[in-house]
Design a protein around this motif. Structure first.
Motif, PDB file in Angstrom:
ATOM      1  N   SER A 100       0.876  -0.866  -0.298  1.00 29.17           N
ATOM      2  CA  SER A 100      -0.266   0.025   0.173  1.00 29.17           C
ATOM      3  C   SER A 100       0.631   1.339  -0.207  1.00 29.17           C
ATOM      4  CB  SER A 100      -0.939   0.111   0.971  1.00 29.17           C
ATOM      5  OG  SER A 100      -0.198   0.390   2.160  1.00 29.17           O
ATOM      6  N   ARG A 101       2.229   0.994   0.054  1.00 32.79           N
ATOM      7  CA  ARG A 101       3.390   2.706   0.805  1.00 32.79           C
ATOM      8  C   ARG A 101       3.649   2.584  -0.380  1.00 32.79           C
ATOM      9  NH1 ARG A 101       6.194   0.416   5.922  1.00 32.79           N
ATOM     10  NH2 ARG A 101       6.726  -0.267   4.431  1.00 32.79           N
ATOM     11  N   SER A 102       3.397   1.383  -1.888  1.00 34.32           N
ATOM     12  CA  SER A 102       4.119   1.487  -2.852  1.00 34.32           C
ATOM     13  C   SER A 102       3.545   2.357  -4.173  1.00 34.32           C
ATOM     14  CB  SER A 102       5.001   0.329  -3.064  1.00 34.32           C
ATOM     15  OG  SER A 102       4.252  -0.803  -3.321  1.00 34.32           O
TER      16      SER A 102
END
Length: 103
Positions: A100-102
């Motif tokens: 989700s961060r990427s």
């Protein structure tokens, strides 16, 4: 080749999910193609990580069953399964957070 012999047309079955190329559209530039392929690769990578998350959660459920299985399972197997059943969900959540961060 004689006129009496017939040749079969060279036909191929195309998968239903195949992309249809718009003949009215100008050809992709190299940079557009690279960008499109990178997006496709990222999407496939996310799908694979999500599949791994599901497998880890299923493995955690199986490990819980073994850990709670009583004397039918060897003591060492139950202990290891107990550790896995608590570790694997955390690993799956870590993968989910990384993905989700990427995005």
């Amino acid at each position: 080749m004689s006129k009496s012999s017939t040749t079969k047309p060279d036909l191929r079955v195309i998968p239903g999910d195949a992309e249809i190329y718009d003949l009215m559209r100008s050809p992709e530039t190299t940079s557009e193609r690279v960008r499109r392929l990178q997006l496709e690769a990222r999407a496939l990578a996310v799908e694979q990580v999500e599949a791994l998350e599901r497998v880890l959660m299923e493995a955690s459920r199986m490990a819980k069953e073994i850990a709670d299985g009583g004397d039918a399972y060897p003591v060492g197997a139950r202990e290891l399964a107990g550790r896995l059943s608590s570790d694997l969900p955390a690993k799956a959540e870590t993968l989910k957070a990384i993905v989700s961060r990427s995005l």
